[in-house]
Design an enzyme around this catalytic site. Structure first.
Site, short mmCIF file in Angstrom:
data_model
loop_
_atom_site.label_atom_id
_atom_site.label_comp_id
_atom_site.label_asym_id
_atom_site.label_seq_id
_atom_site.Cartn_x
_atom_site.Cartn_y
_atom_site.Cartn_z
N LYS A 170 6.95 -11.60 -1.69
CA LYS A 170 6.46 -10.50 -2.53
C LYS A 170 7.38 -9.28 -2.43
O LYS A 170 7.78 -8.70 -3.44
CB LYS A 170 5.04 -10.12 -2.09
CG LYS A 170 4.53 -8.87 -2.78
CD LYS A 170 3.37 -8.21 -2.08
CE LYS A 170 3.73 -7.51 -0.82
NZ LYS A 170 3.25 -6.16 -0.62
N ASN A 171 7.70 -8.88 -1.23
CA ASN A 171 8.44 -7.63 -1.08
C ASN A 171 9.89 -7.73 -1.55
O ASN A 171 10.49 -6.73 -1.92
CB ASN A 171 8.37 -7.12 0.36
CG ASN A 171 6.97 -6.61 0.68
OD1 ASN A 171 6.20 -6.30 -0.23
ND2 ASN A 171 6.64 -6.50 1.95
N CYS A 227 -0.66 0.10 0.24
CA CYS A 227 -1.64 0.01 1.31
C CYS A 227 -1.68 1.30 2.13
O CYS A 227 -0.64 1.92 2.37
CB CYS A 227 -1.30 -1.17 2.22
SG CYS A 227 -1.76 -2.74 1.50
N ARG A 234 3.56 7.43 4.88
CA ARG A 234 4.52 6.80 3.99
C ARG A 234 5.31 7.77 3.09
O ARG A 234 5.24 7.70 1.86
CB ARG A 234 3.83 5.71 3.16
CG ARG A 234 3.05 4.75 4.04
CD ARG A 234 2.58 3.52 3.33
NE ARG A 234 3.63 2.55 3.10
CZ ARG A 234 3.45 1.38 2.52
NH1 ARG A 234 2.26 1.04 2.10
NH2 ARG A 234 4.44 0.54 2.35
N ASP A 266 4.25 -6.20 9.50
CA ASP A 266 3.35 -6.92 8.59
C ASP A 266 2.69 -8.14 9.24
O ASP A 266 1.85 -8.80 8.63
CB ASP A 266 4.12 -7.37 7.33
CG ASP A 266 4.50 -6.18 6.45
OD1 ASP A 266 3.99 -5.07 6.69
OD2 ASP A 266 5.32 -6.37 5.53
N ARG A 285 -3.17 -8.88 -3.37
CA ARG A 285 -1.92 -8.16 -3.68
C ARG A 285 -0.71 -8.97 -3.25
O ARG A 285 0.36 -8.84 -3.85
CB ARG A 285 -1.84 -6.84 -2.90
CG ARG A 285 -2.87 -5.84 -3.24
CD ARG A 285 -2.63 -4.59 -2.43
NE ARG A 285 -1.50 -3.90 -3.01
CZ ARG A 285 -1.48 -2.60 -3.26
NH1 ARG A 285 -2.50 -1.86 -2.95
NH2 ARG A 285 -0.44 -2.05 -3.81
C1 EPZ Z 1 8.10 -2.07 3.18
O1 EPZ Z 1 7.45 -0.82 3.03
C2 EPZ Z 1 7.09 -3.12 2.81
N1 EPZ Z 1 6.65 -2.89 1.45
C3 EPZ Z 1 5.91 -3.09 3.77
O2 EPZ Z 1 5.07 -4.18 3.47
C4 EPZ Z 1 6.42 -3.23 5.20
O3 EPZ Z 1 5.34 -3.03 6.08
C5 EPZ Z 1 7.50 -2.22 5.49
O4 EPZ Z 1 8.55 -2.28 4.50
C6 EPZ Z 1 8.15 -2.39 6.86
O5 EPZ Z 1 8.71 -3.67 6.95
C7 EPZ Z 1 7.39 -3.28 0.43
O6 EPZ Z 1 8.43 -3.88 0.59
C8 EPZ Z 1 6.86 -3.02 -0.92
P1 EPZ Z 1 9.68 1.50 5.21
P2 EPZ Z 1 8.27 0.50 2.98
O7 EPZ Z 1 10.29 2.45 4.24
O8 EPZ Z 1 9.59 0.22 2.35
C9 EPZ Z 1 9.09 5.72 7.41
C10 EPZ Z 1 3.08 -5.30 3.07
O9 EPZ Z 1 2.05 -5.49 3.75
N2 EPZ Z 1 9.74 6.32 6.22
O10 EPZ Z 1 10.55 0.48 5.84
O11 EPZ Z 1 7.42 1.53 2.36
C11 EPZ Z 1 7.73 5.14 7.06
O12 EPZ Z 1 6.73 6.13 7.08
C12 EPZ Z 1 3.74 -3.94 3.05
O13 EPZ Z 1 3.61 -6.18 2.38
C13 EPZ Z 1 10.05 7.67 6.23
O14 EPZ Z 1 9.77 8.40 7.18
O15 EPZ Z 1 8.45 0.79 4.53
C14 EPZ Z 1 7.57 4.10 8.15
O16 EPZ Z 1 7.12 4.72 9.31
C15 EPZ Z 1 2.93 -2.91 3.73
N3 EPZ Z 1 10.67 8.20 5.12
C16 EPZ Z 1 9.00 3.60 8.36
O17 EPZ Z 1 9.84 4.62 7.81
C17 EPZ Z 1 11.02 7.45 4.04
O18 EPZ Z 1 11.59 8.00 3.09
C18 EPZ Z 1 9.33 2.28 7.69
O19 EPZ Z 1 8.95 2.33 6.33
C19 EPZ Z 1 10.70 6.08 4.06
C20 EPZ Z 1 10.08 5.55 5.16
#
Ligand code: EPZ
Length: 430
Positions: free
Chosen positions: A21-22, A116, A121, A304, A397
């Protein structure tokens, strides 16, 4: 909709894993970056990808389903760079449209993403990346707005390892003028998948899957046909289902390398894991042992998979500690799990101390988000008696035919609408 299940049956057999999915969410946005036709195969038929496809139609892209898992997309007819529909607001990955539209049309206005509820985020790293490409990028009136008169390559160091920011910056930089260096990049398999598809469209991206990604901008991209990589988290969820139900499950159509962190934790808790070329078999013939787990960016243990692992440890022998280091509120499901008899204490929101119990018992629980929802289903399948999991829209989802696939492994589970159907299920199962 709800799932009702009767637990206590060890799951056995084979299950075929679908496309990630991602990864798919990134690939679908990348597809509109060319005026040629792009075909994406092995697309999972789940709510998030379907909503994103609708969102692409809403901004004018041509979208035609070739079959359940293949879609043809053409970005030539995109008529607006403003995306603010309900579909956009509901899915987190709609932020990939920012990178895609900014790269192609040098302007994007996207409603702030939903997804979610697992923490605050922010998207500051995405915006920082776009600014380094000589774009203005801000949040205004609930929209993320980016534009540039001349998108150029830049040097970016991400302050946090972010999958979303890495993919988004790659998308925009692919069509920028000059070279981009992205440091402290996320290394997840879906980052590599998006880079591979962009390269198959004529982009010049090197180093995806390592800390440093180098992108040489090209003037335009062309069409491609591309198949989404297997879903590491769907696979991991079924592997954990074997551990929770003390079963014997083979996940097929996977890349075992992507599952190494999960496989090694399963071995630590006493499961036997056998790797084949494109399948992994998990055998668990006794109660799991305790262990400690800390979630980390890839190749670490995936956030995840944290709820599913916690469920397995809730019935393990001894005490385990699970530390969540990626998202700040990813233990909201623990309350539900304790209603099934688990003994878990969450310390300062970031660690769970789990005292393994002999068995869980069935209860009515609500899925608070996608992965936690799937984990509660696993808990129900391992528990004694009947469990009802409500709010399964979250699970839909990201899992295609979840109940059907579990039933294929021998689970007694059904998707139902109301109490009457729950009664009917209880009368039918033995
Ligand atoms: C992706 O989310 C996935 N979603 C998530 O999957 C997954 O949990 C996550 O990566 C981590 O592997 C999709 O791909 C659509 P991140 P993403 O940016 O990209 C912080 C699922 O269940 N951060 O890697 O949003 C953030 O708060 C979902 O399938 C910032 O601070 O995650 C987090 O603590 C849920 N500033 C960390 O980085 C930013 O600009 C990692 O987030 C971006 C992120």
């Amino acid at each position: 909709m709800q799932y009702v299940m009767k637990g206590g049956i060890p799951l056995t057999g084979e299950v075929t894993i679908g496309g990630a999915k991602n990864a798919a969410l990134g690939l679908l946005c990348a597809a509109i970056m060319t005026d040629d036709t792009v075909i994406i195969d092995n697309l999972p038929d789940v709510r998030d990808t379907n909503m994103l496809l609708e969102a692409l139609c809403e901004i004018g892209a041509y979208v035609r389903r070739l079959n359940r898992h293949s879609v043809e997309i053409c970005g030539k007819t995109v008529r607006t760079v403003r995306a603010d529909s309900d579909n956009i607001r509901k899915i987190r990955a709609s932020y990939y449209l920012m990178g895609a539209l900014l790269g192609k049309y040098k302007k994007a206005e996207i409603a702030l993403p939903g997804g979610c509820n697992i923490g605050s985020r922010p998207i500051d790293q995405h915006l920082k990346g776009f600014r380094a490409l000589n774009a203005s990028a801000d949040i205004e009136f609930g929209m993320a707005v980016a534009s540039s008169d001349h998108l150029t390559g830049g040097h970016i160091y991400l302050d946090v390892v972010s999958v979303g920011a890495t993919i988004n910056i790659m998308l925009a930089a692919a069509l920028a003028d000059g070279s981009t260096i992205l440091e402290n990049a996320a290394k997840e398999p879906h980052v590599v998948d998006v880079a591979n598809m962009l390269n198959s469209m004529g982009a010049n991206i090197k180093g995806a899957g390592t800390d440093i990604i180098r992108i040489k901008g090209v003037p335009r991209l062309h069409g491609t046909e591309y198949s989404v990589i297997p879903d590491q988290i769907e696979a991991g969820t079924f592997m954990l289902a074997a551990a929770v139900t003390q079963g014997d499950v083979t996940v097929k159509n996977v890349i075992p390398k992507h599952l190494e962190a999960i496989s090694s934790k399963l071995m630590e808790i006493g499961c036997k894991v056998i790797e084949y070329d494109d399948a992994v078999r998990v055998i668990c013939d006794h109660r799991p042992n305790h262990t400690d787990v800390k979630t980390l960016p890839y190749p670490g243990f995936p956030t995840d998979m944290q709820p599913q692992m916690t469920v397995a440890l809730s019935i393990a022998e001894g005490t385990s500690i699970v530390t969540e280091s990626v998202f700040e509120s990813r233990f909201r499901y623990v309350n539900e799990l304790t209603r099934m008899g688990a003994t878990i204490k969450v310390v300062e929101g970031s660690a769970a101390v789990i005292k393994g119990v002999n068995r869980l018992t069935g209860a009515e629980v609500a899925a608070p988000d996608l992965r936690a929802g799937a984990a509660l289903v696993l808990a129900g399948l391992g528990a004694e008696g009947y469990t009802v999991v409500t709010q399964i829209e979250f699970i839909q989802r990201g899992y295609e035919g979840f109940a059907e696939k579990l039933a294929g492994l021998g689970a007694q589970i059904s998707m139902v609408e109301d109490d009457k159907e729950i009664m009917k299920f209880k009368l039918q199962v033995v």
